[in-house]
Design an enzyme around this catalytic site. Structure first.
Site, PDB file in Angstrom:
ATOM      1  N   GLU A   1     -38.403  19.559  32.700  1.00 25.45           N
ATOM      2  CA  GLU A   1     -39.238  20.490  33.505  1.00 25.45           C
ATOM      3  C   GLU A   1     -39.283  20.085  34.965  1.00 25.45           C
ATOM      4  OE1 GLU A   1     -40.177  19.075  30.638  1.00 25.45           O
ATOM      5  OE2 GLU A   1     -39.948  20.806  29.328  1.00 25.45           O
TER       6      GLU A   1
ATOM      7  N   ASP B   1     -43.814  21.905  21.877  1.00 20.47           N
ATOM      8  CA  ASP B   1     -44.678  21.173  20.952  1.00 20.47           C
ATOM      9  C   ASP B   1     -45.779  22.038  20.364  1.00 20.47           C
ATOM     10  OD1 ASP B   1     -43.006  19.189  21.704  1.00 20.47           O
ATOM     11  OD2 ASP B   1     -44.424  18.164  23.006  1.00 20.47           O
TER      12      ASP B   1
ATOM     13  N   ASP C   1     -34.169  17.210  26.726  1.00 23.43           N
ATOM     14  CA  ASP C   1     -35.607  17.468  26.688  1.00 23.43           C
ATOM     15  C   ASP C   1     -36.218  17.017  28.019  1.00 23.43           C
ATOM     16  OD1 ASP C   1     -38.115  18.049  25.720  1.00 23.43           O
ATOM     17  OD2 ASP C   1     -38.173  16.440  24.243  1.00 23.43           O
TER      18      ASP C   1
END
Ligand SMILES: *[C@@H]1O[C@H](CO)[C@@H](O)[C@H](O)[C@H]1NC(C)=O
Length: 850
Positions: free
Chosen positions: A534, A606, A531
């Site tokens: 980015e 999310d 996760d």
């Protein structure tokens, strides 16, 4: 006055009392086009050039004497001259190659670029293709015809590429019809290197009257914390016209409709991987991943373009309806029809584009996959149901959830641990009191064929054994002055980031995932969830890394930003192969780029427990399938918030059709595992999840096909019926594979819906076999227990009907086939079978029945 104050107070009270108001994206964190130097400059340029229309004299032309044509080898080279104000030129290189499959690639670069600094490379970043492509494409020969102002290439049976020299323009014709036009509107703009002094000098020859210099050497966006922009303006931009079409698709990731919107009066779509907290639907804001691939279709043929650039990118879309020529306006013949004009703007890097033109959208997506790779064939367990939450607290909690599934007779394959399983959020450690014996817990799960997935992120808390190695070996991100490792804030507080662009990082990453390591132990049923890559940097500009920090190879983060997540999950993939080279790895990523489909599944980040996110998830999944990334899904039943039972049930009824199907929840959300709602709701969710398990043989077969040819798994209607323009905007209904037509209910209180049948075949209700027939909309009853699913006549689908606790335990169960005869009495279908977890079948003979 008093009334106004009262109203103001009332509004304030409503905001305070309404807990949903806390869920709103902080849009101000992200740059709008007019706050972004390169986007603003290129939009300004487009406006000025468009104003001048046919009077505009483009600065870009192909230099005839420089042409070197290699027909047999499949490429040609030329110089593009960019004319400056005093008539002098900047030299750009044009390299055009014809790829097998009749796809055309062209690259435009700035040659002899020498900059006034010594830290980062002088040349423009040209390695995005190295990461994105599955292999170096093969070239095919062509024939050519050359005149003084034009070069025409012909190849394949139906292709013609016309290059006009002045101004530079490329028209791609397929079967004699123009399909894609490059630099149709003269928006080609390569901001060549010049020093700030050269730009500032009065009457600078470098700045054309149609150009703006907004934020060329400084970034005035409030949260940019002083981006030093060491190379000044260096953007690349170009326009592409999709002829004879009004619809374009692709360029994930956005939470918008599948059919992309005209952006003339608003923000462009943006591709810039960011951790966008509480994202909105119906929005063109950037999200966690980027695939710069766009597809367009009309009833006769389809085309696509792949913009191979990993920098911050904005895309404007303008839909033009048919215009008639008159005496005053001369309109080129090929544009006297409807078309979509697109304008692509990247902050830096080179122009590197592949154009695809084919008969159907399926072929265009497959052609794109032939360049970037097909989806992996997943380890079968990962197609089952995943149960996640931030966080299952400890070993007893995990084992309790595990046994509740059995108690309630609900199949599932994988339980997930979010960040809190670690010791003080230090990845590769386990919280010693909560998880004293991970091997014991994992072998307990393995008894019923189940798996555990645990979070491993790229930010590493400073001052422990893992981050110490990263700093000592210099395998982390570097500060913009290259003096030491970059530090920033994320889950553990102050952290460093592993730089997976650096090949030296790989052996360390392998060690951390090795058999017997602190994280993996002896387990064979543990996989990582990657996760925040980015990367998410809580105190960074736009919640990510500053653009001027430095990666391996002396490249600025600016150049490689959108690739970061891909390099991270690829490093994990390689580490898992090193751990066990005959088990297909499973990795979930949130950040992605073209090529990510080869090694990781993705989810849409999310989302929220609201109806509009159920709707948005379908168009998101369809868009990802169009863009070659079928192993995707959204969090069921929304990450933030507490879904009421009806929403919960409808979210599961939608989620079982996502290729990746996971229940997940925020730490502040109440638990909503399928048994929590109870009664009728739990019964429906049980049946829903069981339906997913019944269909696993079909889904696995679809994945196998996709892994071979790059086809979508969840198909938009228009993918199978491109000749029918009526269905071009349908993004609430889809084909699961090619035989099951599905229309989940995504509105509160809805118990009836209209299902669009795209042809005149018979479609059977998958539950009670009621036949429906006739192209067009049909009304369909859908009480809470029902998902509208129809089986198309003429197809066979494979299923397994017995309830088992996990997919592994279904291995030796018999197959049940559903057969529906077509009007001519025939039916066809496919079934692929292998051991579900090793690479053996890919290495030996496949066993499949047709
Ligand atoms: C930046 O620092 C790293 C680590 O010390 C070094 O390997 C690299 O050569 C440096 N780059 C430049 C351009 O000095």
């Amino acid at each position: 006055m008093r009334v106004q104050l009262w109203q103001f107070l009332w509004a304030a009270i409503v905001i305070l009392l309404n807990p949903l108001q806390t869920y709103a994206v902080k849009e101000y964190l992200f740059k709008k086009c007019d706050q972004s130097g390169f986007c603003s400059r290129n939009r300004h340029f487009a406006t000025e050039v468009t104003k001048q229309g046919l009077d505009y004299n483009s600065r870009y032309s192909i230099d005839l004497p420089s042409l070197i044509i290699k027909d047999d080898e499949g490429y040609f080279d030329a110089k593009i001259l960019k004319e400056l104000n005093d008539g002098s030129h900047v030299d750009l290189s044009l390299h055009v190659s014809l790829l097998s499959g009749n796809n055309l690639r062209f690259q435009i670069n700035e040659v002899n670029r020498k900059t006034e600094q010594s830290l980062i490379q002088d040349k423009r970043y040209d390695e995005a293709s190295k990461w994105a492509f599955v292999k170096e494409p093969e070239l095919i020969p062509f024939q050519h015809e050359l005149s003084s102002d034009q070069l025409i290439l012909t190849y394949g049976e139906h292709y013609e590429a016309k290059f006009d020299f002045h101004p530079f323009k490329l028209t791609l014709l397929y079967k004699g019809v123009p399909s894609l036009i490059v630099n149709d509107r003269n928006l080609l703009n390569v901001e060549h290197y010049r020093t700030r002094k050269q730009e500032d000098e009065e009457n600078s020859i470098h700045i054309a009257p149609e150009e703006s210099t907004f934020d060329a050497y400084k970034d005035s966006f409030k949260d940019s914390k002083g981006d030093t922009l060491p190379l000044g303006p260096e953007s690349v931009a170009l326009d592409f016209t999709f002829a004879n079409s009004l619809t374009v698709y692709g360029i994930p990731e956005h939470a918008d409709t599948m059919s992309l919107k005209d952006t003339t009066d608003g923000e462009p779509y943006r591709l810039f991987n960011v951790d966008i907290f509480e994202y909105l639907t119906q929005s063109r804001l950037p999200m966690y991943g980027s695939i710069p691939f766009m597809l367009s279709t009309n009833s006769k043929h389809s085309s696509g373009l792949f913009w191979v650039n990993s920098a911050d990118t904005y895309i404007d879309i303008k839909k033009v309806h048919k215009v008639e020529a008159d005496e005053k306006k001369v309109i080129p013949e090929e544009t006297q029809s409807q078309r979509v004009q697109t304008h692509w703007m990247s902050e830096n890097g080179i122009v590197d584009v592949i154009l695809f033109v084919k008969d159907s959208p399926h072929e265009v997506t497959q052609a794109y996959a032939s360049i970037t790779g097909n989806t992996q064939l997943p380890n079968l367990f990962s197609l089952g149901y995943h149960q996640s939450r931030w966080n299952y607290n400890d070993e007893p909690d995990v084992l309790d959830i595990n046994s509740k599934f059995d108690q309630h007779q609900i199949p599932y394959d994988t339980i997930w641990l979010d960040v809190e399983y670690t010791d003080e959020r230090k990845y590769f450690t386990w919280e010693p009191k909560m998880f004293p014996n991970p091997d014991r817990m994992l072998s307990k799960l393995a008894e019923t064929g189940r798996y555990l997935v645990a979070l491993i992120d790229p930010h590493l808390k400073i001052g422990y054994e893992v981050s110490n190695v990263v700093e000592k070996q210099n395998i982390g991100y570097r500060k913009s002055d290259n003096s030491s490792s970059f530090h920033g804030h994320c889950w553990p507080g102050e952290s460093v980031w592993i730089d997976t662009f650096n090949p030296a990082a790989q052996s360390f990453w392998n060690k951390l995932h090795a058999v017997g390591s602190n994280f993996m132990g002896q387990a064979q049923n543990l996989f990582p969830w990657n996760d925040m890559s980015e990367p998410s940097v809580f105190d960074g500009p736009e919640t990510t890394a500053p653009k001027d920090i430095i990666h391996y190879g002396n490249w600025e983060h600016r150049s490689v930003h959108n690739l970061n997540g891909l390099t991270f999950h690829e490093a994990t993939y390689k580490a898992l192969i090193a751990h066990n080279n005959n088990i297909r790895p499973f990795i979930l990523t949130r950040a992605f780029f073209s090529g990510s489909q080869r090694t990781a599944a993705m989810w849409t980040g999310d989302n929220m427990a609201k109806w509009e996110y159920v709707q948005a998830s379908i168009s998101q999944v369809l868009t990802l399938n169009i863009a070659g990334y079928p192993f995707c899904g959204a969090d069921v039943a929304g990450f933030f918030g507490n879904p009421e039972p009806e929403l919960l049930v409808r979210f599961y009824q939608t989620g079982i059709w996502y290729p990746f199907f996971r229940g997940h929840a925020h730490i502040d959300s109440r638990r909503h595992e399928p048994w929590v709602a109870g009664g009728e709701y739990t019964d429906i969710m049980r049946d829903t999840i069981k339906l997913r398990y019944k269909l696993l043989p079909l889904l696995y077969t679809e994945f196998y096909k996709s892994s071979q040819v790059g086809s979508p798994i969840v198909n938009p209607i228009f993918f199978l019926y491109p000749e029918d323009e009526q269905n071009y905007d349908i993004d609430d209904e889809f084909f699961f594979g090619k035989s099951l037509l599905v229309k989940p209910i995504t509105e509160q209180g809805q118990t009836e819906t209209l299902v669009y049948l795209p042809d005149d075949k018979i479609y059977y209700d998958f539950e009670d076999y009621t036949p429906y027939q006739g192209k067009g909309y049909h009304s369909f009853n859908a009480p809470l227990s029902k998902i509208p699913v129809l089986l198309k006549a003429g197809t066979i689908i494979p299923t397994k009907q017995r309830y088992r606790r996990s997919s592994k335990l279904m291995k030796f169960d018999p197959y049940t086939l559903y057969l529906t005869a077509d009007s001519d009495g025939t039916a066809s279908g496919e079934l692929y079978i292998d051991d579900g977890e090793t690479f053996n079948a890919q290495n030996d003979n496949d066993f499949s029945i047709e």
